[in-house]
Motif scaffolding. Sequence first.
Motif, PDB file in Angstrom:
ATOM      1  N   ALA A   1       0.839  -1.194   0.000  1.00  0.00           N
ATOM      2  CA  ALA A   1       0.000   0.000   0.000  1.00  0.00           C
ATOM      3  C   ALA A   1       0.875   1.244   0.000  1.00  0.00           C
ATOM      4  O   ALA A   1       2.089   1.180   0.251  1.00  0.00           O
ATOM      5  N   SER A   2       0.279   2.354  -0.309  1.00  0.00           N
ATOM      6  CA  SER A   2       1.033   3.600  -0.253  1.00  0.00           C
ATOM      7  C   SER A   2       0.892   4.245   1.123  1.00  0.00           C
ATOM      8  O   SER A   2       1.826   4.815   1.646  1.00  0.00           O
ATOM      9  N   THR A   3      -0.311   4.182   1.676  1.00  0.00           N
ATOM     10  CA  THR A   3      -0.515   4.677   3.032  1.00  0.00           C
ATOM     11  C   THR A   3      -1.436   3.702   3.756  1.00  0.00           C
ATOM     12  O   THR A   3      -2.116   2.883   3.125  1.00  0.00           O
ATOM     13  N   GLY A   4      -1.454   3.857   5.048  1.00  0.00           N
ATOM     14  CA  GLY A   4      -2.354   2.990   5.790  1.00  0.00           C
ATOM     15  C   GLY A   4      -2.502   3.457   7.223  1.00  0.00           C
ATOM     16  O   GLY A   4      -1.703   4.260   7.722  1.00  0.00           O
ATOM     17  N   SER A   5      -3.516   3.020   7.864  1.00  0.00           N
ATOM     18  CA  SER A   5      -3.717   3.369   9.266  1.00  0.00           C
ATOM     19  C   SER A   5      -4.502   2.276   9.969  1.00  0.00           C
ATOM     20  O   SER A   5      -5.228   1.500   9.327  1.00  0.00           O
TER      21      SER A   5
END
Lengths: 1031, 459
Positions: free
Chosen positions: A971-975
Amino acid sequence: MLSFAVMGQYTVTGSITSEDGEALIGVSIMVAESTKGTITDIDGSYILDNLSGGEYRLEVSYIGYQSQTITVSLPGQSTYDIVLLEDNNQMDEVIVVGYGVQRKREVTGNIASVKGARLMETVTPSFEAALQGQAAGVSVIQGSGLAGSGSVIRIRGASSISAGSEPLYVIDGIPLAVDNFLAEANFQNGAFNNNPLASLNPNDIESIEVLKDAAAAGIYGSRGTNGVILITTKRSKTNKLEIDLSTRVATSQAANKPDYLNGQEWLQLRQEAWELDGNTGTVWIPNYSTENDAEDFKRQAFNDASQVNTDWWDELTQTGMKYEVNLGARFGTDKVKAYIGGSYADNESYIIGNSLKRQNLRANLDFALSKRLSAKVSSSVNHSVNERVRTSYTGGLGDAMSVSLPIYPVFNADGSFWRGYNPDGTIPARNLNAPNPAFGNENFSGYTEDTRYINNLSFTYQATDRISLTAVGGHDLLRQNNDQYELLQFNGVDTLDRSERDFRDVLNYNANVVANIDLSKGDKNRLTLLLGTEAQYTNTSGYNNLIHQFDPLNRGDGLAGGTLFSQGSHSEALRDTLSQDDINNDKRTFLSAFTRVNYDIDTRYNLQASMRVDGSSAFGPDNKYGFFPTVSAGWIISEESWFGSESINFLKLRSSIGLLGNSNIPPNQFVGTINTLGNYNGQPIRYPARLENSDLRWETTRVFDMGLQIGLLNDKAQIELAYYDKLTNDALLQVALPGYYGFGSFFDNVAEILNRGVEATVTVFPVSTSKVRWRTSINAAYNYNEVLDIGSYLPDAVSGGTNDTRVVPGESIGTNFLIPFLGVDPDTGQPIYLDSSGEPTFVYDEANDRRAVGNVLPNFTGGWTNTLSWGAFDLSALLVFSQGFDYYDSSSKRQLAFLTDWNVDRRIADRWQQPGDDSKYPRVAIDPASHGNTKEWFNTDLWLEDASYIRLRNTSLRYNLPVSLAKKMGASTGSVTIGGTNLLTFTRFSGLDPEVVRDFDNVNDRNLSVNISYLTPPQERSYTFSVNLTF
Amino acid sequence: MKISTCKMWGLLVILAFTGVGCQDFLATDLPDNELSFDEGIQTQQDLEEMVNSIYDVLANSLSGQGQKFAELLGQDVNMVGNVGDDVQIYRRSTDFFNGSSGGWYRDPYFVIYRANTLIEQIDRVGIDDVDRDRLVGESYALRAYAHLELVKLFAQPYGYTDDNSHPGIVLRRATFTDPEPRSSVADVYDLIISDLLTARASLPTLNPEGVRVDGCDVAALLARVYLYQGQYAEAQLWANTAITESAKTLGAFGTRYVVGEQPQDALLYIVSTSLDDNRSGGWRGPFASDLGVPAVRADFGISSLLADQPADLRRSTIDTLQDAGADVQVYTKYNMLVFNSTLLSLTEMYYIEAESILRTSGDVNRAKELLNAIRLRNGLAELETNNPLVLLNELLIDKRKEFLAEGINLWDLKRRGAIHGEDVVIREAPWDCAGMVLQFPASEITVVGFELNEEGGCN
């Protein structure tokens, strides 16, 4: 800006980061006044190629950051690394307004904007509930803990009595059909009003704008009185493929559990009541013994009952689980951009057997068909299945809170369901009918299935640089099945199993054509004109009572009977056609023309005028059209040359006045009719069905609004203040006629209603460093509501349904109209009431002694949001509050003091027991005569309580994955987020939940009777764990 | 930039086109089953259907519902518990939020409104005189019937005051009138009789179907009204007229409530065609005992009263069931799923004529003949005595047994108290205590000036 094309192709590259050095992904870099541009990748890098030589202005923008413009000269420097500063200034945001968009700083109306992401933070039964506490003046009164439960939303108070007071919901430009009373009867729906919004997917929502005043809502004219909620769904803005995946797991538990007496305590109290009523011997016990039984038998029954102690609440509740997956993809080319989103949710409530399963699919497509012609498609399919349970007065958990006593066992010794005391087995089973909700669950099931298609196609033709024309067509179809299945044992009377379906089709077409014309001259002033027409057609049709009764051993279609059906198995082919009732084809149409002129002078003065003419089929020939004008102005004082404040960086004064309308009543109420439905003895019948009222016309509300917007310390603090005054004339009343008229009711323009209030929103950034960022925002609104006049009618002419609220001149809408309870006579324990002349009396006399004793509408509401970002962590909390209202617990009268066959609340400890006692509750009684009454309903203000509360609606802790970790996951970003909903409540309210509204009988009831409960399941408390990833 | 005239016109044309046909688009579009008032009454068939709708309401309000109230106030039923609308009525303490009586109260006024509509609108429909008279006659008769049912339940009886000036009910002589006060009981009875005489003059004597009012039924209603007024000469006259004109016989025992056929001695009756058009629920709901112990039971005194005469077939109208270990007496008359029910019976006319004769020193043999006919039908031996007082006493007892749980006996008790000054006590309460009259619903005080009934005073 000039650009000079020369020979050669050049490239500009670089990276874009935040002040903290974090790479910013998806930052837009556009070449000014062209369509050329790009966005940053996962490293925050960008490449802008195929540029000819010359001078360019690159506009760099990113949500939440201050935009920058850099000038590039090619050939020359080719690498530009840019640091974007976080932007606290919301004034330059572009927000959605009616039929268009505007920069917030130029808006003259009062509009609150809520981002879709914020709505997703809170676990709610339906998306609209998440608006609570998000915008000043938007009062959201949550429904119950039932899955899919709807809320009551009031924007700047309630200004209607018998016409709908719901705001107008507009999704991507299409007004939705929202009818909370679609189902045949609440009883069949498990004491649960229909919520047509529950099937919509909150994850589809990009933003919500709430239009509150005349300047903002005036363009919706006849339907703007109650405010407008504009829902904008997500779209793709770039060509790059971007995929969002979010999942959530959550729990559901009751926010509070009722505290009832156990079996032994209940029996002792009943014996106490029996003796205080003047009886001797052992008390008879419902479903164990009768008053006429011999003493020996009654004593045996008492002793046997005392061996049982069932916690029916626990038997019927659980820790429900909620699962939700959302997948959204944005992608596109220069010609086509698309957002495709899908969602699946399975939301159990804490009531066993109750859930809402939802599947949604959305496709939003944007086409650049030519240089001047573009098109948009917004299409969604929403499907939900609400597995219903019986609650409140329909049984189930309602029984557990009332007539299912702790002395009733769930099962007999042989494993069968206990239905009554039968010590020697001589009583035929058919004579045993003790309420056993576990038995009910085994023999009853019900489902509400909604399938909703919302489709919207629009074309925009840019005729010239200054003229654009947009045509929009919308199609909104809701198909709803209400199914229920009962085995013959369920009601003990039928000899056949039974299935029943009620279904509704709500078809809603909308078309509008809007022209935007720029009439500006020169650079300083901007004059724009909007012209539009709109047509809407809505039809509700369907059937009730598609009944199929069948032998329990043979359904008639080859399948075995005797077992409960599941959702979707209702057989319309096998139904008993004679039992089918057509419901009215309720059709309504609108035809409108509108215009709006905006004149912005020298970036400081904003003027706006709008006019709308609406034609409605709801009214007769003489009153078919209504005219709704508004004017408004804004003055950005801080732009004046003489304004030299160092600390105030933005100051704007705005005001508006206008007329808005409401025609949200059932169709054709002005025309006297003859109905031909039904027959007698096989012969057709016809009969007068409605009184004519050719004078019926719009409710009109004159709305005045004045507001101030202040930015302090370079927008470190932002303040919005507003004052409003809404005066509604010709308010529509469904007047309950005396029975001797031969009609139940009719609609008339009678009342005058005032809403007046102030709103404040303060947003502060106390800490804003590279490491820590704290945003705190509080909004609060005070509303004063008063019914000024109801013509020649008396309060009982406008009934608030079964909730004992009335419309009383000089009082608020939703006035509790009850007998005043003075206290308990210390000598006898009898309740003391006040009679009509204010004198104490022991006689309960509803005919003469009821009066206005409270009101259920809160006058002070708001929310306080805190967001603290510290490195990779974001901590947020939303406190909501509601003050200054009375809560009427309609079930208390049976759970306290009066001891029939109901459970008793433990608060009964504060009761009179002997002479001299100073107690809150009177002596317990079985016979209502002991309390001066002739029936079990004691509608007094003893059950009325200030329920002001502050509630931690939502709190969450999010960990933003480092880019490196996200990359490992592809992924490029995640939380990752953990959170909780309704974890804490601060209130003096002694009841179950200060924030629950019951089902409503009708529109009157919905307007008048919020904050009233009757065995209503409380809100749910929820813990959540969610993961969001962007690819 | 200057906007060209051409482009502006083009824009306006497009906008204008979207509004074409707006009058049609906004026109009233009623559902398929609704017509505007003018469209809905145009032909004789429309009028016939309007009359059908009056019977439709009657079938919903007088197939047990209205009669139940009379039983709950009366002496022959028993209820346990101390909560609920019906219990409140049973305890003679109805208030204006009683959903049971308050909901029912509207039904007779629906009847009256529809009857008034027909009377007012009939002359704008082309129709021959015979049919016109018949329809108008039915309307007046049904208007009178509805007013009578209301005044019985919501006002003290005729004779309660010497001049009957005590408050009755609101009379509705036309569809649209302003709010009105309650008329006196005297005025109510005057209008009822006037309407019935108008109806009598307009209606054919007999309608063989028995489900729509004919002249014979009007005679029966007149007999009933005059009986309530204690005007026995007129009561005898009209009862005799009904008996004479009717083509009915007393029929076999227990045939006033029957499945799928005409009740044998019914002058006027309500039809239930099937489960899907079942008008007998009002009887079944409170009284039926075939699927369990009903809410409304028979008073224990009844079975001992019936036990006096072992041969009396009416003993079968009472049964004994077990409820939570105790014996309870229940009625069996309504232990059918779907049945037709009688509104006006030949049997009642026999009683009225016989009683009227006995109270006016008339032909005792005729009275005895009428009473014995009923006794024979019920399996009892004929009475031999010619003593009018003995016969009257026997008649009153027999009538009570005959009409158990049929909503008739209370009116005889009240009449005996009001007209004859008897010290009538009904379940330990005097016949004229305030609570023996139902309270009006809350809807009636939505306009200023309506006078509610007194409450309580019975316990």
